[in-house]
Design a protein around this motif. Structure first.
Motif, PDB file in Angstrom:
ATOM      1  N   LEU A   7       2.559   2.666 -10.986  1.00  8.83           N
ATOM      2  CA  LEU A   7       1.826   1.580  -9.250  1.00  8.83           C
ATOM      3  C   LEU A   7       2.794   0.565  -9.756  1.00  8.83           C
ATOM      4  N   GLY A   8       3.577  -0.627 -10.281  1.00 11.98           N
ATOM      5  CA  GLY A   8       4.458  -1.936 -10.533  1.00 11.98           C
ATOM      6  C   GLY A   8       5.420  -1.270 -10.326  1.00 11.98           C
ATOM      7  N   ASP A   9       5.856  -0.479 -10.101  1.00 14.48           N
ATOM      8  CA  ASP A   9       7.675  -0.083 -10.577  1.00 14.48           C
ATOM      9  C   ASP A   9       8.275  -0.212 -11.594  1.00 14.48           C
ATOM     10  N   PRO A  10       7.631  -0.348 -12.991  1.00 13.37           N
ATOM     11  CA  PRO A  10       7.746  -1.261 -14.349  1.00 13.37           C
ATOM     12  C   PRO A  10       9.258  -0.736 -14.754  1.00 13.37           C
ATOM     13  N   ALA A  11       9.620  -1.849 -15.610  1.00 17.60           N
ATOM     14  CA  ALA A  11      10.776  -2.203 -16.372  1.00 17.60           C
ATOM     15  C   ALA A  11      10.401  -1.551 -17.508  1.00 17.60           C
ATOM     16  N   ARG A  41       0.248  -1.035   0.223  1.00 16.17           N
ATOM     17  CA  ARG A  41       0.446  -0.265   0.468  1.00 16.17           C
ATOM     18  C   ARG A  41       0.805   1.340   0.035  1.00 16.17           C
ATOM     19  N   SER A  42       1.890   0.791   0.555  1.00 19.84           N
ATOM     20  CA  SER A  42       2.696   2.591   0.859  1.00 19.84           C
ATOM     21  C   SER A  42       2.906   2.499  -0.545  1.00 19.84           C
ATOM     22  N   ARG A  43       3.288   1.541  -1.816  1.00 21.77           N
ATOM     23  CA  ARG A  43       3.735   2.196  -3.156  1.00 21.77           C
ATOM     24  C   ARG A  43       2.371   3.337  -3.477  1.00 21.77           C
ATOM     25  N   VAL A  44       1.110   3.006  -3.160  1.00 19.42           N
ATOM     26  CA  VAL A  44      -0.114   3.626  -3.302  1.00 19.42           C
ATOM     27  C   VAL A  44      -0.063   5.511  -3.188  1.00 19.42           C
ATOM     28  N   ASP A  45       0.625   5.482  -2.276  1.00 20.73           N
ATOM     29  CA  ASP A  45       0.948   6.877  -1.962  1.00 20.73           C
ATOM     30  C   ASP A  45       2.025   6.904  -2.213  1.00 20.73           C
ATOM     31  N   GLN A  46       3.117   7.042  -2.831  1.00 19.99           N
ATOM     32  CA  GLN A  46       4.267   7.341  -3.792  1.00 19.99           C
ATOM     33  C   GLN A  46       3.459   7.436  -5.411  1.00 19.99           C
ATOM     34  N   VAL A  47       3.283   6.407  -5.851  1.00 20.75           N
ATOM     35  CA  VAL A  47       2.466   7.194  -7.165  1.00 20.75           C
ATOM     36  C   VAL A  47       1.545   7.703  -6.979  1.00 20.75           C
ATOM     37  N   LEU A  48       0.823   8.420  -6.040  1.00 24.23           N
ATOM     38  CA  LEU A  48      -0.094   8.892  -5.559  1.00 24.23           C
ATOM     39  C   LEU A  48       0.863  10.326  -5.545  1.00 24.23           C
TER      40      LEU A  48
END
Length: 321
Positions: free
Chosen positions: A143-147, A105-112
């Motif tokens: 969101l998934g920090d994709p390549a 969930r922390s990644r949600v806040d990061q991309v927001l």
């Protein structure tokens, strides 16, 4: 890395994409360009497994999109920013996506925060403007920090600050070694953002090259000529040159260099007030390259008060036919 190999897509008797092959490499921003109806959206859908190719193969990091166990961590995509549940908040939308891939969930806040949506994260998306919807779609893609990142018209609906933001974001993603593929109709923005270009028309590959090379090879160099005897000079120049006029005393000549034009003018005693080579813009290079691939072509606008406007417009249409 994103790879298209002999991609072909037919709908009944209509071929939308024909034997299309190209590779999008990491470390640079690749612009995916083409006029309306060129097959860009269909190609992107085949890359992402949303449409099955009639023939050929599309792979992302060596696999078909559907074969990735957690595709959001490999490829982030934005094809339609408004394909959202209107009753969900931005935070809930991203959280639902994160839970399907085991993303914290922390990644949600990061991309927001990255997308500038923190202050509206708990608002329902049905109240979002087009630009806010675009930002949320980009946040979901990251969101998934994709390549790899695949974005279709990402600046659509964004204000000038948002356009600068996405330009900076795309360049930073490429600088991190990610693969970035961006489709856009805004040539001015692609000129500032893209390093490499894949251009298609009527479903076929027209160019797979750098921005600089496309401008040089497809657009060429135009020479601006200002003379009070523009009509006489135009008649004296070779018919192989392409000549346009945007004022009674100004010609734009493509296909001849400034020295050739200057010698012709001097030989006939024609005064020149300006003789300036001008490198073609990406927009002009794109128009030249895709001229025969445009679905609908409008007539050249007539200049009000220009005595030869109607005649030149008719001649232009006849040449285009």
């Amino acid at each position: 890395m994103i790879r298209a190999e002999q991609l072909t897509k037919r709908y009944g008797g209509r071929t939308v994409v024909q034997d299309l092959s190209f590779t999008v490499r990491p470390g640079s921003v690749t612009g995916f360009l083409g006029p309306n109806g060129a097959g860009k959206s269909t190609t992107l859908r085949m890359l992402l497994g949303l449409d099955a190719p009639t023939r050929g193969r599309a792979t992302l990091a060596g696999r078909r999109y559907a074969d990735h166990p957690a595709p959001l961590t490999q490829v982030g995509a934005l094809l339609e920013a408004r394909s959202l549940h209107p009753g969900r908040s931005a935070r809930n939308h991203l959280t639902a996506l994160a839970l399907t891939h085991g993303i914290p969930r922390s990644r949600v806040d990061q991309v927001l925060d990255l997308a500038g949506l923190t202050e509206v994260a708990d608002r329902r998306v049905k109240g979002f403007s087009l630009g806010m919807g675009q930002r949320l779609g980009i946040a979901a893609a990251l969101l998934g920090d994709p390549a790899a990142v695949v974005l279709d018209e990402p600046v659509n609906g964004l204000d000038p600050e948002g356009v600068l933001w996405i330009r900076t974001l795309l360049k930073s993603l490429a600088a991190e070694g990610r693969t970035v593929l961006v489709s856009s109709h805004l040539m001015s923005e692609m000129a500032l953002t893209a390093d490499h270009l894949v251009v298609i028309g009527k479903g076929r590959l027209l160019a797979d090259t750098t921005v600089t090379a496309l401008v040089r090879e497809a657009g060429g160099t135009t020479v601006k000529v200002v003379t009070p005897d523009a009509g006489r000079l135009r008649a004296l120049l070779p018919t192989t040159a392409r000549i346009t006029a945007d004022a009674p005393d100004t010609l734009h000549v493509t296909g001849l260099d400034a020295a050739e034009i200057g010698r012709t003018a001097a030989a006939h005693g024609l005064p020149l007030y300006e003789l300036t080579p001008q490198t073609a813009s990406l927009e002009q290079a794109f128009m030249d390259l895709t001229h025969d691939s445009v679905e609908y072509q409008g007539a050249e606008p007539q200049r009000a008060g220009h005595p030869g406007a109607a005649h030149q417009g008719a001649a232009h249409q006849g040449a285009a036919a």
